[in-house]
Design a protein around this motif. Structure first.
Motif, PDB file in Angstrom:
ATOM      1  N   VAL A 146       6.909  17.315  -3.013  1.00  0.00           N
ATOM      2  CA  VAL A 146       7.251  18.652  -3.506  1.00  0.00           C
ATOM      3  C   VAL A 146       6.013  19.321  -4.101  1.00  0.00           C
ATOM      4  O   VAL A 146       5.187  18.670  -4.748  1.00  0.00           O
ATOM      5  N   SER A 147       5.893  20.627  -3.872  1.00  0.00           N
ATOM      6  CA  SER A 147       4.845  21.433  -4.499  1.00  0.00           C
ATOM      7  C   SER A 147       5.446  22.750  -4.971  1.00  0.00           C
ATOM      8  O   SER A 147       6.171  23.408  -4.226  1.00  0.00           O
ATOM      9  N   ALA A 148       5.142  23.125  -6.222  1.00  0.00           N
ATOM     10  CA  ALA A 148       5.659  24.386  -6.775  1.00  0.00           C
ATOM     11  C   ALA A 148       4.544  25.360  -7.124  1.00  0.00           C
ATOM     12  O   ALA A 148       4.789  26.397  -7.730  1.00  0.00           O
ATOM     13  N   SER A 149       3.313  25.068  -6.744  1.00  0.00           N
ATOM     14  CA  SER A 149       2.181  25.907  -7.113  1.00  0.00           C
ATOM     15  C   SER A 149       2.333  27.313  -6.548  1.00  0.00           C
ATOM     16  O   SER A 149       2.721  27.501  -5.390  1.00  0.00           O
ATOM     17  N   ARG A 150       1.995  28.308  -7.368  1.00  0.00           N
ATOM     18  CA  ARG A 150       2.039  29.701  -6.912  1.00  0.00           C
ATOM     19  C   ARG A 150       0.749  30.085  -6.196  1.00  0.00           C
ATOM     20  O   ARG A 150       0.704  31.123  -5.527  1.00  0.00           O
ATOM     21  N   ARG A 151      -0.297  29.272  -6.350  1.00  0.00           N
ATOM     22  CA  ARG A 151      -1.608  29.652  -5.815  1.00  0.00           C
ATOM     23  C   ARG A 151      -2.275  28.449  -5.160  1.00  0.00           C
ATOM     24  O   ARG A 151      -2.645  27.499  -5.831  1.00  0.00           O
ATOM     25  N   GLU A 152      -2.415  28.479  -3.848  1.00  0.00           N
ATOM     26  CA  GLU A 152      -3.124  27.449  -3.110  1.00  0.00           C
ATOM     27  C   GLU A 152      -3.891  28.108  -1.967  1.00  0.00           C
ATOM     28  O   GLU A 152      -3.347  28.961  -1.255  1.00  0.00           O
ATOM     29  N   GLY A 153      -5.156  27.721  -1.794  1.00  0.00           N
ATOM     30  CA  GLY A 153      -5.884  28.195  -0.636  1.00  0.00           C
ATOM     31  C   GLY A 153      -5.399  27.498   0.620  1.00  0.00           C
ATOM     32  O   GLY A 153      -5.141  28.122   1.651  1.00  0.00           O
ATOM     33  N   ASP A 165      -1.430  25.229 -14.341  1.00  0.00           N
ATOM     34  CA  ASP A 165      -1.634  26.120 -13.193  1.00  0.00           C
ATOM     35  C   ASP A 165      -0.751  25.756 -12.006  1.00  0.00           C
ATOM     36  O   ASP A 165      -0.502  26.591 -11.139  1.00  0.00           O
ATOM     37  N   LYS A 166      -0.294  24.509 -11.950  1.00  0.00           N
ATOM     38  CA  LYS A 166       0.451  24.034 -10.775  1.00  0.00           C
ATOM     39  C   LYS A 166       1.959  24.270 -10.887  1.00  0.00           C
ATOM     40  O   LYS A 166       2.721  23.803 -10.032  1.00  0.00           O
ATOM     41  N   ASN A 167       2.417  24.931 -11.957  1.00  0.00           N
ATOM     42  CA  ASN A 167       3.829  25.334 -12.058  1.00  0.00           C
ATOM     43  C   ASN A 167       4.774  24.122 -12.038  1.00  0.00           C
ATOM     44  O   ASN A 167       5.859  24.164 -11.440  1.00  0.00           O
ATOM     45  N   LEU A 168       4.370  23.058 -12.716  1.00  0.00           N
ATOM     46  CA  LEU A 168       5.113  21.794 -12.614  1.00  0.00           C
ATOM     47  C   LEU A 168       6.429  21.814 -13.389  1.00  0.00           C
ATOM     48  O   LEU A 168       7.340  21.038 -13.076  1.00  0.00           O
ATOM     49  N   ASP A 169       6.540  22.686 -14.384  1.00  0.00           N
ATOM     50  CA  ASP A 169       7.830  22.805 -15.070  1.00  0.00           C
ATOM     51  C   ASP A 169       8.929  23.216 -14.088  1.00  0.00           C
ATOM     52  O   ASP A 169      10.089  22.829 -14.248  1.00  0.00           O
ATOM     53  N   LEU A 170       8.569  24.001 -13.088  1.00  0.00           N
ATOM     54  CA  LEU A 170       9.547  24.410 -12.082  1.00  0.00           C
ATOM     55  C   LEU A 170      10.038  23.216 -11.279  1.00  0.00           C
ATOM     56  O   LEU A 170      11.224  23.131 -10.940  1.00  0.00           O
ATOM     57  N   VAL A 171       9.148  22.273 -10.996  1.00  0.00           N
ATOM     58  CA  VAL A 171       9.565  21.061 -10.278  1.00  0.00           C
ATOM     59  C   VAL A 171      10.582  20.284 -11.101  1.00  0.00           C
ATOM     60  O   VAL A 171      11.597  19.804 -10.582  1.00  0.00           O
ATOM     61  N   VAL A 172      10.315  20.160 -12.399  1.00  0.00           N
ATOM     62  CA  VAL A 172      11.234  19.423 -13.273  1.00  0.00           C
ATOM     63  C   VAL A 172      12.607  20.102 -13.291  1.00  0.00           C
ATOM     64  O   VAL A 172      13.649  19.444 -13.189  1.00  0.00           O
ATOM     65  N   SER A 173      12.620  21.424 -13.422  1.00  0.00           N
ATOM     66  CA  SER A 173      13.893  22.152 -13.432  1.00  0.00           C
ATOM     67  C   SER A 173      14.632  21.997 -12.109  1.00  0.00           C
ATOM     68  O   SER A 173      15.855  21.771 -12.079  1.00  0.00           O
ATOM     69  N   ALA A 174      13.908  22.115 -11.009  1.00  0.00           N
ATOM     70  CA  ALA A 174      14.537  21.968  -9.694  1.00  0.00           C
ATOM     71  C   ALA A 174      15.052  20.551  -9.486  1.00  0.00           C
ATOM     72  O   ALA A 174      16.134  20.340  -8.915  1.00  0.00           O
ATOM     73  N   PHE A 175      14.298  19.563  -9.985  1.00  0.00           N
ATOM     74  CA  PHE A 175      14.729  18.174  -9.838  1.00  0.00           C
ATOM     75  C   PHE A 175      16.037  17.934 -10.578  1.00  0.00           C
ATOM     76  O   PHE A 175      16.917  17.193 -10.101  1.00  0.00           O
TER      77      PHE A 175
END
Length: 371
Positions: free
Chosen positions: A264-271, A201-211
């Motif tokens: 870094v945070s890549a989550s698409r959904r955070e309150g 849910d936290k979209n962590l694959d995007l962090v790896v790609s960006a890193f």
């Protein structure tokens, strides 16, 4: 309720961890105010500071049969305890709690830590539809960002919808100060850290790609994930790649955050982007994908936060712009005051007292008039 009996509040969540991290300090404060505090959730073994607790059958991310079983158990608990107020947390528990409150004629307060309204898709449509049916039934609703508040004000009519000063129950200033004095640098600069739940849910694959793109410019950069998945959610496994490492979840990650060069945070959904807020309160810059919680931080006037769309190229560029970015003198003190646990607890105490038509006891033992 008989004469002289303490008011009872039943706190309901999908899992005990939500009550542990987001409610226990409030429960302790309300017990000092003279309330009985009761917890009901799945896996309540770790809970303290409640008068008593009840285990609900596991229903988070489960099917209709498990949800129905949890509702029957919750209804039995309400019958047994006869609470004056249900204090509801997490989307699945909001639904069950509102239905139980309606069945038994009990008031409820809904605390919206986050919604499924973003990103747009089938989940957001289902969430909006369900809340459209039930969202008006709570006597008071609390959100942690202005965008969610706008949605619930359309549902609530004349019933109050307020925005909490911070997500969860705020930042622990004692731990924050200790981490600021003694940071734990786990890697040489530039050290990039991600702290939180390790779930898809936290979209962590995007962090790896960006890193990977970020490391082209900073070949000695490291990326460390600190956290774990919670019960009932799909785990995300940290990949074995150059420069990437992981640490298990810890109750006090503040020293590692304080020792980082970038969070870094890549989550698409955070309150409310609490992990990002912790970094900013420690004076550590952050790069984050824009979402409702991140945009709420920007409304707080933060300086060292760089936001971006949810693409690897955009996040890598945001990381590059954020690294080394500082905040003006005095901003850290302002943020820690605004986002403190004390501030959060006092806010939620007042919500509870108002929901029961009571005056809020002040810290000195007097009473604060409801405004």
């Amino acid at each position: 309720m008989s004469v002289g009996q303490a008011h009872r509040i039943l706190f309901v969540a999908s899992i005990g961890a939500t009550l542990q991290y987001f409610v226990q300090p409030l429960a302790a404060a309300l017990e000092r105010d003279g309330f009985e505090t009761i917890a009901a959730a799945g896996d309540v073994s770790t809970l303290k500071y409640f008068s008593r607790s009840y285990e609900l059958p596991s229903f988070r991310r489960r099917g209709p049969r498990e949800v129905a079983s949890a509702f029957r158990r919750l209804s039995d608990i309400v019958t047994l305890e006869q609470p004056d107020l249900l204090h509801l947390h997490t989307p699945p528990a909001l639904m069950l709690g509102r239905l139980a409150a309606k069945r038994h004629g009990v008031r409820s307060v809904a605390v919206i830590h986050g919604t499924f309204l973003e990103p747009r898709g089938w989940r957001s449509v289902v969430y909006a539809s369900m809340e459209g049916l039930l969202g008006h039934s709570s006597i008071s609703t609390v959100t942690v960002n202005e965008e969610d508040a706008k949605f619930y004000r359309r549902l609530a009519g004349k019933r109050p919808v307020s925005v909490a000063p911070v997500g969860g129950l705020g930042l622990d200033l004692d731990r924050l100060s200790a981490a600021f004095r003694s940071p734990d640098r786990i890697a040489a600069a530039p050290s990039v850290v991600v702290v939180g739940r390790l779930t898809t849910d936290k979209n962590l694959d995007l962090v790896v790609s960006a890193f990977g793109k970020f490391r082209v410019r900073y070949p000695h950069a490291t990326l460390t994930f600190v956290g774990a998945a919670m019960p009932g959610e799909p785990p995300w496994n940290v990949p074995q790649m150059p420069g990437i490492a992981s640490r298990p979840w810890m109750p006090d990650p503040y020293p590692i955050i304080a020792g980082a060069d970038l969070v870094v945070s890549a989550s698409r959904r955070e309150g409310f982007a609490l992990g990002v807020a912790e970094a900013l309160a420690l004076g550590v810059p952050a790069a984050a994908v824009s979402n409702r919680g991140v945009r709420q931080l920007l409304r707080s006037g933060v300086t060292a936060l760089t936001t971006c769309p949810p693409t690897a190229r955009a996040l890598a560029h945001a990381m590059d712009r954020a690294i080394g970015r500082g905040a003006p003198e005095g901003e850290r003190a302002r943020l820690t005051s605004m986002w403190s646990r004390e501030n959060a607890v006092n806010f939620h105490r007042e919500v509870v007292h108002r929901a029961l038509d009571l005056k809020t006891p002040s810290a000195s033992g007097g009473l604060m008039e409801a405004r």
